[in-house]
Design a protein around this motif. Structure first.
Motif, PDB file in Angstrom:
ATOM      1  N   GLU A 108      21.314 -34.657 -18.071  1.00 11.66           N
ATOM      2  CA  GLU A 108      20.061 -34.945 -17.852  1.00 11.66           C
ATOM      3  C   GLU A 108      19.328 -34.007 -16.923  1.00 11.66           C
ATOM      4  OE1 GLU A 108      20.315 -39.768 -17.740  1.00 11.66           O
ATOM      5  OE2 GLU A 108      20.712 -38.685 -15.897  1.00 11.66           O
ATOM      6  N   LYS A 109      20.032 -33.034 -16.261  1.00 20.36           N
ATOM      7  CA  LYS A 109      19.399 -32.111 -15.611  1.00 20.36           C
ATOM      8  C   LYS A 109      20.306 -30.940 -15.217  1.00 20.36           C
ATOM      9  CE  LYS A 109      18.452 -33.737 -11.390  1.00 20.36           C
ATOM     10  NZ  LYS A 109      17.963 -34.621 -10.385  1.00 20.36           N
ATOM     11  N   VAL A 110      20.119 -29.874 -14.843  1.00 21.48           N
ATOM     12  CA  VAL A 110      20.889 -28.619 -14.928  1.00 21.48           C
ATOM     13  C   VAL A 110      20.329 -27.848 -13.415  1.00 21.48           C
ATOM     14  CG1 VAL A 110      21.387 -26.198 -15.780  1.00 21.48           C
ATOM     15  CG2 VAL A 110      21.097 -28.216 -17.043  1.00 21.48           C
ATOM     16  N   GLU A 111      21.199 -27.304 -12.550  1.00 23.25           N
ATOM     17  CA  GLU A 111      20.907 -26.685 -11.466  1.00 23.25           C
ATOM     18  C   GLU A 111      21.908 -25.563 -11.433  1.00 23.25           C
ATOM     19  OE1 GLU A 111      22.425 -28.638  -7.628  1.00 23.25           O
ATOM     20  OE2 GLU A 111      21.057 -29.979  -8.706  1.00 23.25           O
ATOM     21  N   ASP A 112      21.420 -24.444 -10.845  1.00 20.34           N
ATOM     22  CA  ASP A 112      22.307 -23.293 -10.463  1.00 20.34           C
ATOM     23  C   ASP A 112      21.791 -22.505  -9.305  1.00 20.34           C
ATOM     24  OD1 ASP A 112      20.360 -21.659 -11.503  1.00 20.34           O
ATOM     25  OD2 ASP A 112      21.455 -21.260 -13.493  1.00 20.34           O
ATOM     26  N   GLY A 113      22.816 -21.580  -8.959  1.00 16.81           N
ATOM     27  CA  GLY A 113      22.142 -20.589  -7.574  1.00 16.81           C
ATOM     28  C   GLY A 113      23.339 -19.959  -7.574  1.00 16.81           C
ATOM     29  N   ARG A 141      31.584  -4.919   4.401  1.00  9.74           N
ATOM     30  CA  ARG A 141      33.138  -4.297   3.619  1.00  9.74           C
ATOM     31  C   ARG A 141      33.360  -4.990   2.780  1.00  9.74           C
ATOM     32  NH1 ARG A 141      32.747  -4.130   9.176  1.00  9.74           N
ATOM     33  NH2 ARG A 141      33.454  -6.367   9.402  1.00  9.74           N
ATOM     34  N   THR A 142      33.086  -6.186   2.455  1.00  9.79           N
ATOM     35  CA  THR A 142      33.094  -7.024   1.243  1.00  9.79           C
ATOM     36  C   THR A 142      31.801  -7.832   0.841  1.00  9.79           C
ATOM     37  OG1 THR A 142      35.723  -7.590   1.729  1.00  9.79           O
ATOM     38  CG2 THR A 142      34.804  -8.884  -0.124  1.00  9.79           C
ATOM     39  N   PHE A 143      31.388  -7.801  -0.422  1.00 10.33           N
ATOM     40  CA  PHE A 143      30.127  -8.682  -0.644  1.00 10.33           C
ATOM     41  C   PHE A 143      30.335  -9.331  -1.966  1.00 10.33           C
ATOM     42  CE2 PHE A 143      26.376  -9.776  -2.656  1.00 10.33           C
ATOM     43  CZ  PHE A 143      25.550  -9.968  -1.432  1.00 10.33           C
ATOM     44  N   TRP A 144      30.840 -10.867  -2.019  1.00 12.66           N
ATOM     45  CA  TRP A 144      31.012 -11.623  -3.101  1.00 12.66           C
ATOM     46  C   TRP A 144      29.957 -12.560  -2.909  1.00 12.66           C
ATOM     47  CZ3 TRP A 144      36.503 -13.819  -4.136  1.00 12.66           C
ATOM     48  CH2 TRP A 144      37.190 -12.701  -4.437  1.00 12.66           C
ATOM     49  N   LEU A 145      29.754 -13.091  -4.212  1.00 13.23           N
ATOM     50  CA  LEU A 145      28.734 -14.416  -4.273  1.00 13.23           C
ATOM     51  C   LEU A 145      29.591 -15.703  -4.584  1.00 13.23           C
ATOM     52  CD1 LEU A 145      26.136 -12.694  -6.768  1.00 13.23           C
ATOM     53  CD2 LEU A 145      25.807 -13.209  -4.240  1.00 13.23           C
ATOM     54  N   GLN A 146      28.849 -16.817  -4.085  1.00 13.52           N
ATOM     55  CA  GLN A 146      29.221 -18.154  -4.366  1.00 13.52           C
ATOM     56  C   GLN A 146      28.206 -18.512  -5.469  1.00 13.52           C
ATOM     57  OE1 GLN A 146      28.104 -22.170  -3.425  1.00 13.52           O
ATOM     58  NE2 GLN A 146      29.839 -22.375  -2.188  1.00 13.52           N
ATOM     59  N   HIS A 147      28.460 -18.492  -6.795  1.00 18.55           N
ATOM     60  CA  HIS A 147      27.502 -18.797  -7.808  1.00 18.55           C
ATOM     61  C   HIS A 147      27.872 -19.834  -8.619  1.00 18.55           C
ATOM     62  CE1 HIS A 147      29.911 -16.061 -10.976  1.00 18.55           C
ATOM     63  NE2 HIS A 147      30.287 -15.521  -9.697  1.00 18.55           N
ATOM     64  N   PHE A 148      26.947 -20.488  -9.021  1.00 21.53           N
ATOM     65  CA  PHE A 148      27.356 -21.874  -9.684  1.00 21.53           C
ATOM     66  C   PHE A 148      26.318 -22.280 -10.578  1.00 21.53           C
ATOM     67  CE2 PHE A 148      25.014 -22.488  -5.687  1.00 21.53           C
ATOM     68  CZ  PHE A 148      24.572 -23.396  -6.293  1.00 21.53           C
ATOM     69  N   ARG A 149      27.020 -23.352 -11.671  1.00 20.86           N
ATOM     70  CA  ARG A 149      25.807 -24.017 -12.441  1.00 20.86           C
ATOM     71  C   ARG A 149      26.487 -25.463 -12.430  1.00 20.86           C
ATOM     72  NH1 ARG A 149      23.136 -21.477 -17.593  1.00 20.86           N
ATOM     73  NH2 ARG A 149      22.202 -20.667 -15.850  1.00 20.86           N
ATOM     74  N   GLY A 150      25.681 -26.455 -12.228  1.00 12.64           N
ATOM     75  CA  GLY A 150      25.881 -27.866 -12.336  1.00 12.64           C
ATOM     76  C   GLY A 150      25.220 -28.459 -13.398  1.00 12.64           C
TER      77      GLY A 150
END
Length: 384
Positions: free
Chosen positions: A239-244, A152-161
């Motif tokens: 120094e480093k990047v990550e996301d998801g 009924r609901t669809f979200w994402l936890q999306h991020f960049r660090g």
């Protein structure tokens, strides 16, 4: 190749399972991993709640018994004891899994498992060309999979660090910023920042959104630069990047799509719908499977979260998505009107019904009641 266990995908869930099997002293099983990337895929970082001691302590990047929360009413400092908020990078977890695999005699198969055929007695794993790779008594599949049906609901936890380094001492390694809602809020969703120090000059600084869609690269970069300005930090070296991106949905996942195929990780229901947290539930799945195999049972874990928790998560997602409740105020009330360890245990699915009643009472009751009524109506309409 004939095996007892075929572990499809060699990421976090499989790595934790291999370590759990080794820790439990499970021996004598024929085990194989099947993954097209033997290097475990891309780097990632996991954060989770834990007690005063944890078997991952030797490889943790950091752990904090105090965190800061910046909500609508300002700064709140939360003492988490007897719990801690901990962070570990994937590299040491994968290394421990490789060492466990060597002791367990695991066969590593570098191939894509394009199809799993389960006749109720044997699971046949075939590659892209239809060739049989493995026949297994059980297949434990940790690859991403779509929900069994839409939610009924669809979200994402999306991020960049950004992993950053400063030239001077600017961070307090004894305390982290858990949620900082001073970030610019999206039109549909919620955003917040994290600051997770690993030393006086090093930290992971992250921008996170709960919303229906991801940003583009420029959007994440703008959000992170704006957050650094808000923190008033000196010049930092990235120094480093990550996301998801992690699904946040009330859609059900087929944890056991056939008699001898069991899904792990997000596809196995390990992701908490209201927060995106996954790591703790993956660890529980791994420990439950290892304990079952050590006792001569089937490798089938229990539900990742109680059904009542999934219902509460669905109601919360609906309230945020429909604009009935502002998520920053929701989380602030949850943490400040309850003992922090109760909130943390709830987020891990470990609280009692009595504790959950107290948690629900601390949220905005009228709008949450409207969300619950709307959720019930939507469920009835789906069944009709």
């Amino acid at each position: 190749m004939d095996v007892d266990l075929a572990l499809i995908g060699f990421g976090g869930a499989t790595s934790l399972l291999l370590s759990a099997l080794d820790r439990r002293g499970v021996r004598g099983l024929r085990i194989a991993t099947v993954d097209p990337e033997p290097a475990h895929g891309h780097h990632r970082t996991w954060a989770f709640w834990t007690g005063a001691e944890d078997e991952l302590d030797p490889v943790l990047d950091a752990a904090w018994s105090q965190v800061d929360l910046y909500g609508p009413s300002g700064l709140r400092q939360l003492a988490l004891a007897p719990m801690r908020y901990a962070m570990v990078q994937s590299g040491p977890v994968f290394q421990r899994a490789d060492e466990a695999a060597a002791r367990l005699g695991v066969k590593v198969v570098t191939a894509s498992a394009a199809a799993l055929s389960d006749n109720g007695k044997i699971v046949t794993v075939r590659d892209d060309d239809g060739k049989t790779i493995i026949r297994a008594q059980w297949a434990l599949d940790s690859r991403p999979a779509a929900p069994a049906r839409p939610g009924r609901t669809f979200w994402l936890q999306h991020f960049r660090g950004w992993w950053v380094r400063a030239d001077t001492d600017v961070f307090d390694p004894a305390s982290a910023i858990l949620m900082d809602f001073r970030t610019r809020q999206p039109a549909h969703g919620v955003s917040f920042g994290y600051v997770l120090p690993t030393g006086r000059r090093t930290a992971l600084i992250e921008y996170t959104e709960f919303s229906p869609a991801r940003l583009d690269d420029a959007g994440y970069s703008r959000a992170l630069r704006a957050y650094l300005q808000l923190l008033d930090l000196p010049e930092l070296t990235v120094e480093k990047v990550e996301d998801g991106a992690i699904p946040m949905t009330d859609a059900p996942f087929a944890v056991r799509p056939s008699p001898r195929v069991v899904r792990l990780g997000t596809a196995g229901g390990a992701t908490r719908p209201s927060t995106g947290y996954t790591f703790s539930a993956m660890r529980r799945q791994a420990d439950q499977i290892a304990a079952a195999l050590a006792a001569g049972g089937d490798p089938v874990p229990g539900p990742a979260y109680p059904r009542r928790h999934l219902w509460m998560d669905g109601v919360a997602l609906r309230a945020w998505d429909r604009g009935l409740v502002a998520a920053p105020a929701f989380f602030e009330r949850l943490f400040t009107r309850n003992p922090p360890d109760r909130v943390l245990r709830f987020l891990d699915g470990l609280t009692s019904p009595a504790e959950e009643l107290a948690l629900m009472a601390s949220t905005p009751l009228l709008p949450m009641t409207r969300a619950a009524a709307g959720d019930l109506l939507a469920r009835l309409q789906t069944r009709s």
